[in-house]
Design a protein around this motif. Structure first.
Motif, mmCIF file in Angstrom:
data_model
loop_
_atom_site.group_PDB
_atom_site.id
_atom_site.type_symbol
_atom_site.label_atom_id
_atom_site.label_comp_id
_atom_site.label_asym_id
_atom_site.label_seq_id
_atom_site.Cartn_x
_atom_site.Cartn_y
_atom_site.Cartn_z
ATOM 1 N N LYS A 198 0.772 -1.233 0.084
ATOM 2 C CA LYS A 198 0.080 -0.032 -0.064
ATOM 3 C C LYS A 198 0.847 1.187 -0.008
ATOM 4 O O LYS A 198 1.889 1.208 0.640
ATOM 5 N N PRO A 199 0.577 2.203 -0.651
ATOM 6 C CA PRO A 199 1.202 3.518 -0.677
ATOM 7 C C PRO A 199 0.986 4.237 0.769
ATOM 8 O O PRO A 199 -0.214 3.891 1.250
ATOM 9 N N THR A 200 2.098 4.724 1.497
ATOM 10 C CA THR A 200 2.194 4.932 2.862
ATOM 11 C C THR A 200 2.735 6.275 3.035
ATOM 12 O O THR A 200 3.513 6.756 2.270
ATOM 13 N N ALA A 201 1.964 6.873 4.103
ATOM 14 C CA ALA A 201 2.336 8.442 4.342
ATOM 15 C C ALA A 201 3.191 8.320 5.788
ATOM 16 O O ALA A 201 2.504 7.421 6.729
ATOM 17 N N TYR A 202 3.997 9.239 5.889
ATOM 18 C CA TYR A 202 4.583 9.643 7.207
ATOM 19 C C TYR A 202 4.430 11.130 7.290
ATOM 20 O O TYR A 202 4.961 11.898 6.579
ATOM 21 N N ILE A 203 4.114 11.489 8.465
ATOM 22 C CA ILE A 203 3.926 12.951 8.922
ATOM 23 C C ILE A 203 5.115 13.216 9.947
ATOM 24 O O ILE A 203 5.119 12.580 10.838
ATOM 25 N N CYS A 204 5.842 14.238 9.612
ATOM 26 C CA CYS A 204 6.846 14.509 10.481
ATOM 27 C C CYS A 204 7.062 16.009 10.822
ATOM 28 O O CYS A 204 7.013 16.895 10.089
ATOM 29 N N HIS A 205 7.087 16.119 12.079
ATOM 30 C CA HIS A 205 7.367 17.513 12.656
ATOM 31 C C HIS A 205 8.506 17.513 13.633
ATOM 32 O O HIS A 205 8.856 17.012 14.653
ATOM 33 N N GLY A 206 9.536 18.403 13.038
ATOM 34 C CA GLY A 206 11.047 18.293 13.736
ATOM 35 C C GLY A 206 11.524 17.084 13.652
ATOM 36 O O GLY A 206 11.672 16.514 12.606
ATOM 37 N N THR A 207 11.939 16.304 14.787
ATOM 38 C CA THR A 207 12.405 14.900 14.566
ATOM 39 C C THR A 207 11.407 13.874 14.896
ATOM 40 O O THR A 207 11.935 12.602 14.916
ATOM 41 N N THR A 208 10.162 14.196 15.091
ATOM 42 C CA THR A 208 9.173 13.440 15.493
ATOM 43 C C THR A 208 8.195 12.893 14.073
ATOM 44 O O THR A 208 7.823 13.768 13.403
ATOM 45 N N CYS A 209 8.190 11.524 13.887
ATOM 46 C CA CYS A 209 7.148 11.292 12.705
ATOM 47 C C CYS A 209 5.889 10.323 13.226
ATOM 48 O O CYS A 209 6.131 9.737 14.425
ATOM 49 N N SER A 210 4.913 10.513 12.677
ATOM 50 C CA SER A 210 3.647 9.664 12.907
ATOM 51 C C SER A 210 3.912 8.273 12.467
ATOM 52 O O SER A 210 5.061 7.950 12.004
ATOM 53 N N LEU A 211 2.937 7.561 12.937
ATOM 54 C CA LEU A 211 3.214 6.031 12.556
ATOM 55 C C LEU A 211 2.742 6.107 11.129
ATOM 56 O O LEU A 211 2.250 6.908 10.603
ATOM 57 N N PRO A 212 2.965 4.860 10.388
ATOM 58 C CA PRO A 212 2.576 4.738 8.736
ATOM 59 C C PRO A 212 1.388 4.926 8.716
ATOM 60 O O PRO A 212 0.376 4.289 9.743
ATOM 61 N N LEU A 213 0.826 5.583 7.700
ATOM 62 C CA LEU A 213 -0.569 5.868 7.449
ATOM 63 C C LEU A 213 -1.091 5.484 6.029
ATOM 64 O O LEU A 213 -0.418 5.895 5.046
#
Length: 676
Positions: A643-658
């Motif tokens: 599946k195409p997957t997204a990660y959202i990052c702010h600073g050094t923190t990223c989300s879980l795969p979406l």
């Protein structure tokens, strides 16, 4: 040889003056050489094609044989189009400010034969009025002083030249704290008009960079007063006389304090900045008015503002038949005759009366409903009535059309069209942006360098910093919206050109002109927005985006340098720093969106992100198997299954795969509101 030399120019503004009895010359070494040879001062007149008061002074003075006789006898008259030569305009407008004058156009400056200013003003009437001296006795006195009292001229010349040099070299560095953004936003909020929107008082300019900064503050903090102030301004502009309710598009400003009576010129740069903000406001609020005004404005753009050879044209004039606003205003009798029984509804909603609302005519507006939105049912009834009036308006003599193509203004509109088109699901807007980008990056390049102005197959003047900064934004935005890597390659080239030819190695930041451009009396460097945003402000955000997308820390370092180099300005005057403030916020809070998969696979995820109001967005599409730099917060992240997957990052923190669109959208909104 004494004659008018403007017939060979391409600027529509200069061509407006080619038949004057004044012996105008375009700016250049030939004019300076003639002034030196005759030992005459230069009378420099700067304006632009859509400028109402420029036309007034032209009709009163420059078309008058008596005035022309004095000008030709005592001065070397030089005409400049401020849009074609913003580098010249900036210098001499700064000189006028140093003389204690507010400024504006037409700009009238008196220079030594070497081009150094010693006195000036703006509009001067032929005969004394409005508290201004008559132009003929004024010129005669300046000519007398130049010949008989050169010490006074020298004192002014030296003082102004030293002040201009100091202004260009001044430096107010600092290390702004993140909480400065909220402090400044609070101060700006206190300046907002709670009744009519925008900055309090008259005249009222859109001030889009400031409004945009308040909008970003609202999205980041969810502090409702910031959002309310922005939406109030948009509501009243969209329903005011500053907006063309029949043809679309916004005029440059309103002369009153409630957006009713505009100076009727329509400028490409205003409409670009407002289009982008309208699309962002619609993305957040879903308010139909913003979508309607955005679509009407783009319809106007594509119908009326396409330059003959490609790209977007500069402006439409305020005047037609020598009368300001004549093309746009209506009498009650005209409305009654055209609309018949339907005129009562139209007149009640558009403020039309027998006595008029402006100079005994009617400027169409719906300000009475700015805080009480017109319903969908009412809009449905009004649409065919507007269409009738629009058709009836077509045969009128149209305002003048300045069809020169300017790289900086086109960059603003290309980025706006791409952003708005993606946000509002309008692929034809994105296609128009791509087409204009293609024109600028082919027809406006010479020997690998971007140039500023194009008209009648003639390319002129090496790019200013604003040209490269705005085209850099256009390239980055098209790269995000389309996923095409060619735009990123062009963005890198524009950034490299800025560094190679414009960077101030001593103080940081960027000069307005290139190191190999025509030498002027001073090389300016400023962070202050004017009618258009300043490169030293916008580049903070653009370099942040470029550095994060490419992984090249050089551009992040340049963004940080810009922040530090101009931080001290915040303690002097926050009013012209909207672009700087927004750029600083992007540098602190960039929202990186990493989509893993091919462009086709990630299209749905990309579209979801592009439809949200995410002003600090940095969207990257990464093919599966491509490795991000080790210091990237999403280093090592991969697709989930196939599946195409997204990660959202702010600073050094990223989300879980979406992978789910709804979850992805919710996460983006959550990440958008964050402490700095």
């Amino acid at each position: 040889m004494s004659r008018n030399f403007l017939a060979d120019e391409t600027s529509p503004y200069l061509l407006q003056h080619k038949d004057n009895p004044v012996h105008w010359r375009p700016w250049g070494e030939a004019a300076l050489a003639e002034a030196r040879a005759q030992n005459k001062p230069i009378l420099l007149s700067i304006g632009y094609a859509a400028c109402h008061w420029c036309h007034v002074m032209a009709h009163e003075s420059f078309e008058d044989d008596e005035v022309a006789g004095v000008m030709n006898a005592h001065f070397i008259p030089v005409k400049v189009d401020r849009e074609e030569r913003p580098d010249i305009d900036t210098i001499y407008m700064n000189a006028l400010h140093l003389l204690g004058e507010q400024g504006g156009w037409p700009l009238t400056m008196f220079l030594t034969p070497d081009g150094e200013p010693f006195w000036g003003g703006t509009y001067f009437p032929k005969e004394a009025k409005f508290g201004r001296p008559g132009f003929i006795p004024l010129m005669q006195e300046i000519a007398r002083l130049f010949q008989d009292e050169p010490d006074k001229i020298e004192q002014n010349r030296k003082g102004l030249l030293n002040a201009l040099a100091a202004q260009a070299a001044h430096n107010h560095p600092g290390e702004p704290a993140p909480d400065m953004l909220d402090t400044v936003a609070d101060k700006l909020l206190s300046l907002m008009d709670p009744d009519h929107g925008g900055i309090r008082g008259a005249p009222k300019f859109p001030q889009t960079p400031l409004i945009n900064f308040l909008w970003r503050t609202y999205l980041r903090t969810k502090n409702q007063p910031f959002g309310d102030a922005v939406l109030k301004a948009l509501d009243h502009m969209c329903e005011g006389g500053i907006y063309d309710h029949l043809g679309g598009g916004f005029a440059r400003y309103a002369v009153d304090d409630r957006w009713l009576a505009p100076h009727f010129e329509k400028m490409l740069y205003d409409n670009a900045q407002l289009l982008r903000l309208l699309a962002a406001a619609y993305a957040e609020t879903g308010k139909a008015l913003y979508a309607r005004r955005a679509r009407e404005t783009v319809d106007w753009l594509l119908r009326e503002m396409m330059a003959p050879e490609g790209g977007f044209a500069a402006s439409l004039d305020a005047d037609s038949e020598g009368i300001e606003g004549k093309f746009y205003v209506w009498s009650e009798a005209e409305i009654d005759e055209l609309l018949g029984a339907d005129s009562l509804l139209f007149k009640s909603l558009y403020d039309v009366s027998a006595h008029g609302n402006w100079e005994e005519t009617n400027i169409l507006n719906r300000l009475a409903r700015a805080d009480d939105p017109v319903s969908d049912a009412e809009e449905e009834k009004l649409a065919p009535l507007r269409a009738k009036l629009f058709a009836a308006r077509k045969p009128r003599i149209r305002p003048g059309f300045d069809d020169k193509v300017l790289a900086d203004w086109n960059g603003l509109m290309i980025a706006a069209l791409a952003d708005a088109g993606a946000a509002m699901g309008e692929p034809t807007w994105v296609a128009a942006a791509e087409k204009a980008f293609g024109f600028v990056t082919t027809s406006m390049m010479k020997q690998g360098r971007l140039h500023h102005a194009f008209r009648a197959k003639k390319l002129q003047h090496k790019a200013m910093a604003d040209d490269l900064a705005n085209m850099l934004d256009a390239a980055l935005t098209l790269a995000e919206v389309t996923g095409k890597s060619t735009y990123l390659i062009t963005a890198i080239r524009f950034a490299a050109d800025l560094d190679a030819h414009y960077h101030d190695d001593a103080l940081g930041g960027y000069f307005f002109t290139a190191d190999d451009a025509e030498a002027l009396i001073v090389r300016t460097r400023s962070v202050s927005d004017n009618a258009t945003p300043a490169a030293n402000g916008t580049l903070i955000g653009h370099f942040t985006r470029l550095g994060l997308i490419t992984g090249n820390a050089q551009w992040l370092a340049r963004a940080d340098e810009l922040i530090r180099s101009f931080a001290g300005e915040l303690s002097h005057n926050i009013f012209p720093l909207g672009s700087y403030l927004s750029g600083f916020e992007t540098r602190l809070g960039a929202l990186q969106i990493i989509l893993i998969g091919t462009n086709i696979e990630t299209e749905a995820l990309a579209n979801a992100a592009l439809k949200l109001a995410l002003p600090a967005r940095v969207l990257m599409r990464v093919n599966d198997g491509v490795t991000l730099p080790k210091d990237h917060p999403a280093y090592g992240k991969t697709k989930i299954g196939d599946k195409p997957t997204a990660y959202i990052c702010h600073g050094t923190t990223c989300s879980l795969p979406l992978t789910d669109i709804d979850a992805f959208t919710a996460a983006l909104k959550s990440f958008r509101s964050h402490p700095l």
